[in-house]
Write a protein that holds these residues in place. Structure first.
Motif, short mmCIF file in Angstrom:
data_model
loop_
_atom_site.label_atom_id
_atom_site.label_comp_id
_atom_site.label_asym_id
_atom_site.label_seq_id
_atom_site.Cartn_x
_atom_site.Cartn_y
_atom_site.Cartn_z
N PHE A 100 37.12 -33.79 10.74
CA PHE A 100 37.95 -34.58 11.65
C PHE A 100 37.08 -35.46 12.54
N TYR B 275 31.24 -31.18 13.68
CA TYR B 275 32.61 -31.57 13.36
C TYR B 275 33.44 -30.34 13.00
N ALA C 173 45.02 -29.67 13.82
CA ALA C 173 44.38 -30.89 14.29
C ALA C 173 45.45 -31.97 14.42
N PHE D 264 39.25 -37.91 18.11
CA PHE D 264 40.62 -38.38 18.30
C PHE D 264 40.63 -39.67 19.10
N THR E 233 37.79 -33.55 18.76
CA THR E 233 39.03 -33.51 17.98
C THR E 233 40.12 -32.85 18.81
N HIS F 154 46.54 -35.76 14.47
CA HIS F 154 46.11 -37.08 13.98
C HIS F 154 47.23 -38.08 14.22
#
Length: 446
Positions: free
Chosen positions: A197, A185, A428, A200, A414, A430
Motif C-alpha cells: 500500500f 510498507y 486498508a 494514503f 497507510t 483506498h
C-alpha cells in the motif's frame, strides 16, 4: 502491486541480487511472484524450488527440474537454461531460488547442508554476475549473515500486531542504487496476490460528477455509500444507531474519506444531514468537499452545519451559529433537527465532532448530553456518526453507548481501519476519483 522501489531496483540493465527474508508464512513466495509478474512477462525467468510442487499455483513460470546431486550438477542445468533464455530473448534472465536453504539440502542430501549453503550462495552470486541475470533468493534465516552484505538488496517480511490483529509489513533493509521514498510498507495477501500500500492521499479531480446514489440494501439500514463498507456492516448503518469513529494520533483529517461517500449518498437520496464538524474543519470546508458531488441546490436545502460564530457577521444559510453555551446551543441544534425532520423525514444523519464539543464545552458538560443523544437516537430511524480524537477523555464513556465502534490508524503512511464493535480484521482504506466522484475501497489486510 510491489513497492515502487523494488520495481526500480530491477529496472537496471545490469543484473541485481535480492535476498528475501522472513519467517514461515510471512508471504515471501507470494511477494517473489509479484516481482515476476512485473519483470518476467517474456518468460525470461527460471524458478527453482525443491520444496514446492510444480503442479501448484506457482507453476506458471519456467522451472528447473531434475535430481540435484551436487552444486556442480545443479549449476550445469542452470547454465543450460540461462543460455536458452539469452538465445531467444534480449531481456536479462531472472533466477529465483525458493529457498536457498531447501536447495542446499537438495544438493547435499546430508547433515552438512548448512556448510554447503555458504558455498552455494557464493556460486549462485558469481554465476548471476557472469551471465548478467537478476538473482532472487528466499531464506527463512532471519539473522544477519555474510550474504546480507554480498547482495544488492535485502527485504524482510514480517507479521506484526496491531490491537491483537495481525498485519503484514515489508521492510526494505537495503535497495542499492535506489532512493527510498519510504523503507517500510504494509501489505496484504488478499486473493493470493501480494499487494503493498502506497501512502494514503486524496487528490480531488478538476472535473467532478454527481454519482447515482446507492439505495439502502435492506429496509432496516441505510447505505454507507460504499459497497465494501455496506458488506462489512451486513447492509449499512442500522437505523436508530450511534456509530463511533475513533481517530488515533497521526491520522489527521484523512479519516474523513470514509465519511464523505456517506454524506454524499445521503444527500443524493434526498435526505437531511446535520453536521457539527471536528476541530480543524469548518462548515465551509465541508461544503467544498461535499457540494461538488451533490450540487449546490441539494446541499443548501438538505444540509445544516453548526459552529460557534459571531452573529453580527455574515452567516450563510446552511450554517446555524452557536453561542458557546452548551445548553443554548443544544436547544438550537434540536430545533433545527426537528425542522429538518419535518421537511425530509427519517432517516436523518447527524455528524458530531466530539473533539470540538469537548474543546468548546468541557468534557464534564457533554457526557450526559451525548448519552441522551445516543439513547434517543436508538428509539428513532435516524443515524449518528460521532468522531473522537486521540487523547479525548470522552472516548471511553461514549464507546459504551455506541452501536458500532471503529478505529482509524496510520500504519506507515497507510490509512487503516478496523472494527472494535463488531470486531473485525484490519482494512486498508483506498480512495479514488476515476469516475469524477469519491469511491472508497476497503481492502482486507490478510
Amino acid at each position: 502491486m510491489i513497492p515502487g522501489e523494488v520495481k526500480e531496483f530491477f529496472s537496471s540493465q545490469f543484473g541485481k541480487s535480492l535476498l528475501v527474508k522472513g519467517k514461515p508464512g510471512t508471504g515471501k513466495t507470494t511477494f517473489v511472484f509479484g516481482i515476476l509478474d512485473e519483470i518476467c512477462s517474456e518468460g525470461n525467468c527460471v524458478y527453482i524450488s525443491p520444496r514446492i510442487d510444480k503442479s501448484s499455483g506457482y507453476g506458471k513460470y519456467p522451472w528447473i527440474e531434475g535430481d540435484f546431486n551436487n552444486n556442480e550438477d545443479f549449476l550445469r542445468m542452470l547454465a543450460t537454461r540461462i543460455k536458452e533464455i539469452w538465445e531467444s530473448s534480449e531481456t536479462k534472465p531472472t533466477i529465483v531460488v525458493d529457498s536457498i536453504d531447501s536447495l542446499s539440502i537438495a544438493t547435499t542430501r546430508s547433515a552438512d547442508w548448512e556448510e554447503n549453503k555458504f558455498e552455494l550462495e557464493r556460486l549462485l552470486f558469481d554465476f548471476s554476475r557472469k551471465v548478467n541475470a537478476d538473482l532472487i533468493m528466499i531464506t527463512e534465516q532471519t539473522e544477519v549473515n555474510s550474504l546480507d552484505y554480498l547482495v544488492d538488496g535485502v527485504v524482510f517480511l514480517d507479521i506484526v500486531d496491531i490491537s491483537d490483529r495481525d498485519i503484514r509489513k515489508i521492510d526494505l533493509l537495503k535497495i542499492r542504487g535506489v532512493e527510498l521514498s519510504q523503507s517500510r510498507y504494509p501489505f496484504t495477501l488478499d486473493g493470493g496476490v501480494f499487494t503493498s500500500f502506497e501512502p494514503f492521499k486524496v487528490s480531488y479531480p478538476q472535473q467532478t460528477q454527481i454519482p447515482q446514489p446507492l439505495p439502502d440494501p435492506i429496509e432496516s439500514k441505510i447505505s454507507t455509500g460504499m459497497p465494501d463498507f455496506d458488506k462489512i456492516l451486513d447492509g449499512g448503518y442500522q437505523k436508530g444507531s450511534f456509530n463511533l469513529f475513533e481517530i488515533t494520533s497521526g491520522v489527521g483529517d484523512s479519516f474523513y474519506s470514509l465519511l464523505l461517500p456517506t454524506f454524499i449518498n445521503h444527500l443524493n437520496m434526498g435526505r437531511g444531514l446535520l453536521s457539527m464538524p471536528t476541530e480543524g474543519t469548518s462548515v465551509e470546508t465541508e461544503k467544498r468537499m461535499i457540494s461538488s458531488f451533490t450540487g449546490d441546490d441539494r446541499f443548501h436545502g438538505q444540509f445544516m452545519g453548526f459552529e460557534i460564530r459571531d452573529v453580527n457577521g455574515r452567516i450563510p444559510g446552511y450554517i446555524e451559529p452557536f453561542s458557546g453555551n452548551v445548553y443554548k446551543d443544544m436547544d438550537i441544534f434540536h430545533k433545527s433537527k426537528n425542522e429538518m425532520l419535518r421537511q425530509y423525514g427519517s432517516p436523518l444523519l447527524d455528524y458530531i465532532g466530539l473533539d470540538s464539543m469537548e474543546y468548546n464545552y468541557g468534557w464534564e458538560n457533554i457526557g450526559s448530553i451525548i448519552g441522551q443523544m445516543a439513547s434517543i437516537t436508538k428509539t428513532t430511524e435516524n443515524v449518528v456518526l460521532a468522531v473522537t480524537k486521540h487523547g479525548q477523555r470522552i472516548t471511553e464513556s461514549v464507546a459504551h453507548m455506541a452501536t458500532t465502534h471503529w478505529k482509524f490508524e496510520n500504519v506507515d503512511k497507510t490509512l487503516v481501519m478496523y472494527g472494535v464493535v463488531p470486531r473485525t480484521g484490519v482494512f486498508a482504506v483506498h480512495m479514488e476519483f476515476v469516475s469524477g466522484y469519491p469511491q472508497v475501497s476497503l481492502i482486507p489486510m490478510k
